[in-house]
Write an enzyme that holds these catalytic residues in place. Structure first.
Site, mmCIF file in Angstrom:
data_model
loop_
_atom_site.group_PDB
_atom_site.id
_atom_site.type_symbol
_atom_site.label_atom_id
_atom_site.label_comp_id
_atom_site.label_asym_id
_atom_site.label_seq_id
_atom_site.Cartn_x
_atom_site.Cartn_y
_atom_site.Cartn_z
ATOM 1 N N HIS A 1 -11.193 -4.839 10.313
ATOM 2 C CA HIS A 1 -11.777 -4.617 8.990
ATOM 3 C C HIS A 1 -13.037 -3.765 9.031
ATOM 4 O O HIS A 1 -13.811 -3.783 8.079
ATOM 5 C CB HIS A 1 -12.105 -5.959 8.314
ATOM 6 C CG HIS A 1 -10.906 -6.689 7.805
ATOM 7 N ND1 HIS A 1 -9.991 -7.300 8.628
ATOM 8 C CD2 HIS A 1 -10.459 -6.899 6.535
ATOM 9 C CE1 HIS A 1 -9.047 -7.868 7.900
ATOM 10 N NE2 HIS A 1 -9.295 -7.631 6.626
ATOM 11 N N GLU B 1 0.814 -1.228 0.000
ATOM 12 C CA GLU B 1 0.000 0.000 0.000
ATOM 13 C C GLU B 1 0.842 1.269 0.000
ATOM 14 O O GLU B 1 0.586 2.204 -0.756
ATOM 15 C CB GLU B 1 -0.958 0.020 1.200
ATOM 16 C CG GLU B 1 -2.222 -0.816 1.037
ATOM 17 C CD GLU B 1 -1.991 -2.307 1.219
ATOM 18 O OE1 GLU B 1 -0.887 -2.703 1.638
ATOM 19 O OE2 GLU B 1 -2.925 -3.083 0.939
#
Ligand SMILES: Cc1ncc(C[n+]2csc(CCOP(=O)(O)OP(=O)(O)O)c2C)c(N)n1
Ligand SMILES: [Mg+2]
Lengths: 326, 348
Positions: free
Chosen positions: A129, A60
């Site tokens: 999440h 990322e």
């Protein structure tokens, strides 16, 4: 107008902008051959090829930085994060590089780029999440932060985001991809920084954004049966925030509830309440009440998760409180 | 600069990249130009240190003194349309790349005529005109940017290259590995330059890095890795020339370890020697001053008289005095600049 999903609305926006401008490309994990973890980029690899729709390693920070570097020399990257939870690893690029480049270069290097991906909780994905990042990102000068709630806004705002010469954070509702709505075909552009009155009623204002706008609409329907009519101000953009739209509504209803997916501490709602108390102090008939996630990591068990999340029942209770209805 | 070098001049033979510059006169002119570049950087930073002591420069100020052969050698093989991106230790590179000493000094002074309008300071020098994509303050954070510039070059089918400078301590940062992996995976024309001055602030490389042979990191990414004696400007120029050619012609990245030493403290607030490195080590290392090494070669070749050297040096000092005067005369940024350049104005 066609009735399409939020997902398809985003795909339309991507396709149209990729077609319109050759310097636009989409980069991220699984965006190409896999068609996107949430299928937002479905079919785009076949149409635009591997230089425009680019699969990356799981890296990322690295690919966010590739986006920043390529934007410095004139490309218009769209960086997709599989979810914003993983974007945390790339925040150095978003916050320290993209948001500050124009300023620290004295106006020489603009950052015409979009960081996008799903944000907020889905169902039983538990702590790592299920997070809403808008208050973190909206804190940063140099970024624009967008949280579309409907398919039409998703399309129109994504097109605006891609065309904007600034770094734009585009937070898609993970639970919204399958929701449907009327979406204008072709050129449909929604301006950044303009809220939208999603429902009109004089009794109380609900300020919401993203997924919580859908909760607010449920609340409005339920309260209509009790003859309570609410204004729903959908912020659509968190930064810059359309404070005039908030003021216009609160000056009419004299009451407000702020509904958000994130946590209470330093949340988006805190900023909204601060604005209301400064600009609408004399208009208020009751203290503003906030509805938000419980101050805990997101639990997995169904019952605990439900207890943690803001929902229609909690919002209705808040509205009744500011209306002194017991 | 000290004249104690005992090192034997060795670079009389043209290196591989110098084959094009055939005549001896061309060679001498090139040496003089490299000497000029290094001298300008050195004199500029000596004045910056002086200005810092006088309170004319604030914040962090990291000097490059001792490392100038890396920038001089590198810039001498780049084209005007290539790109450079670097860390906070950026003054020397900015000037070597052709940024105006006036605009750099004015930036250090926090003045409106600074290259970044006085909003960046020492660590954030930028100049779009010469492809200088910044000084960046987060260790290793700018390494992926170089891969991104490489990506853009490839995207547009261009043949430029992007050179990225960072310290040896940055090889332990995730961003370094993420960027090198993608640069190699996708064949991006980026050259990653480790400026190994043996310390990250006060931490010697032996205390931070399991494998001190940092060029071997390249192998993990199927990339060429090479170590260079970076006090020798021609060694820098030679290695960089080959790396640039590989990037330009084949779009392949290279990792270069430039072995050097910083002659000053980490920043202006750090003594040159003390707790983490000894006076003896510093003095020993300063015997290998890149400017002295090149000057010795030129003297041995009888191509630069002492008078000519003095003249060249005076010229650089004059440029730095002019930069100082310019910076001092430049106004502070007007207060309304506080709010400009946060965002591109998209309302019109
Ligand atoms: C991510 C990060 N951590 C820590 C710092 C503070 N810091 C600035 S320079 C530096 C040392 C870096 O050493 P090196 O990479 O070898 O470069 P040099 O200063 O020697 O040129 C440190 C720890 C920083 N700027 N960024
Ligand atoms: Mg170092």
């Amino acid at each position: 107008m066609a009735l399409i999903t939020y997902r398809d609305a985003l795909t339309q926006a991507l396709r149209e902008e990729l077609t319109r401008d050759e310097s636009v490309f989409l980069m991220g994990e699984e965006v190409a051959q896999y068609n996107g973890a949430y299928k937002v980029s479905k079919g785009l690899l076949d149409e635009f090829g591997p230089m425009r729709i680019v699969d990356t390693p799981i890296t990322e920070l690295g690919f966010a930085g590739i986006g920043v570097g390529s934007a410095m020399v004139g490309l218009r990257p769209i960086i997709e994060f599989m979810t914003w939870n993983f974007a945390l690893l790339a925040l150095d690029q978003v916050v320290n590089a993209a948001a500050k480049m124009l300023y620290m270069s004295g106006g020489q290097f603009s950052m015409p780029m979009v960081f996008r991906g799903p944000n907020g909780s889905a169902l039983q994905l538990s702590a790592q999440h299920s997070q809403a990042w808008e208050s973190w990102l909206a804190h940063i000068p140099g970024l624009k932060v967008i949280t579309p709630a409907t398919p039409a806004d998703a399309k129109g705002l994504l097109k605006s985001a891609i065309r904007d010469d600034n770094p734009v954070v585009f937070l898609e509702g993970e639970m919204l991809y399958n929701t449907k709505g009327e979406v204008p075909e072709g050129e449909h552009v929604v301006p950044i920084g303009k809220a939208d009155l999603k429902r009109e009623g004089g009794d109380c204002t609900i300020v919401a954004h993203g997924k919580m706008v859908l909760v607010a609409l449920q609340v409005a329907d339920a309260l209509a049966k009790e003859n309570i009519a609410v204004d729903i101000v959908d912020l659509r953009t968190i930064r810059p925030m359309d404070v005039e739209a908030i003021a216009t509504s609160v000056q009419k209803t004299n009451r407000a509830v702020v509904l958000e997916e994130g946590w209470e501490m330093c949340g988006v709602g805190a900023q909204v309440v601060d604005f209301i108390q400064r600009e609408c102090f004399d208009d208020l008939d009751a203290p503003v009440v906030r509805v938000h996630q419980a101050d805990t990591p997101m639990p997995y068990a169904k019952n605990l998760e439900k207890a943690a999340k803001p929902d229609a029942a909690k919002a209705i209770a808040a509205i009744k409180k500011v209306m002194y209805l017991g | 600069m000290r004249r104690e070098s005992t090192r034997k001049p060795k670079q009389e033979m043209p290196t591989k990249t110098d084959n094009a510059e055939k005549s001896a006169a061309d060679q001498a002119a090139l040496r003089k130009e490299l000497l000029r570049s290094m001298l300008l950087q050195r004199r500029f930073e000596e004045r910056a240190a002086e200005a810092y002591a006088l309170g004319k420069i604030g914040g962090f100020c990291h000097l490059y003194i001792g490392q100038e052969a890396i920038s001089a050698g590198t810039m001498s093989v780049l084209r005007p349309d290539d790109y450079v991106v670097t860390s906070y230790r950026d003054h020397g590179q900015a000037i070597a790349r052709g940024m105006s000493p006036r605009s750099v000094m004015a930036e250090l002074f926090g003045r409106v005529d600074g290259c970044s309008g006085g909003k960046g300071g020492s660590m954030h020098l930028f100049d779009k005109k010469v492809g200088f994509l910044g000084g960046h303050g987060i260790v290793g954070g700018h390494i992926p940017l170089a891969a991104g510039v490489g990506w853009a070059i490839k995207y547009r089918k261009g043949d430029q290259v992007c050179v990225c400078f960072f310290g040896e301590a940055a090889v332990n940062i995730g961003a370094f590995h993420e960027a090198l992996n993608m640069a190699a995976l996708w064949n991006l024309p980026a050259i990653f330059v480790i400026e190994n001055n043996r310390y990250g602030m006060g931490t010697a490389i032996s205390r931070s890095t399991a494998n001190e042979d940092v060029k071997t990191r390249a192998a993990a990414y199927r990339m060429i890795g090479e170590s260079i004696d970076a006090q020798d400007v021609f060694a820098v120029r030679d290695a960089m020339g080959r790396a640039v050619e590989l990037a330009r012609k084949e779009g392949k990245p290279t990792l270069l370890e430039m072995r050097t030493y910083r002659f000053m403290g980490h920043s202006m607030s750090d003594a040159a020697s003390g707790t983490y490195r000894s006076r003896e080590e510093l003095e020993e290392s300063m015997k290998r001053d890149p400017i002295v090494i090149l000057h010795d070669i030129m003297r041995a070749n009888n191509e630069l008289s002492d008078g000519e050297f003095a003249k060249l040096d005076e010229e650089q000092k004059a440029i730095c005095q002019d930069a100082w005067d310019f910076a001092e005369a430049s106004p502070e940024p007007p207060l309304d600049h506080l709010y400009t350049d946060v965002l591109v104005d998209t309302t019109s």
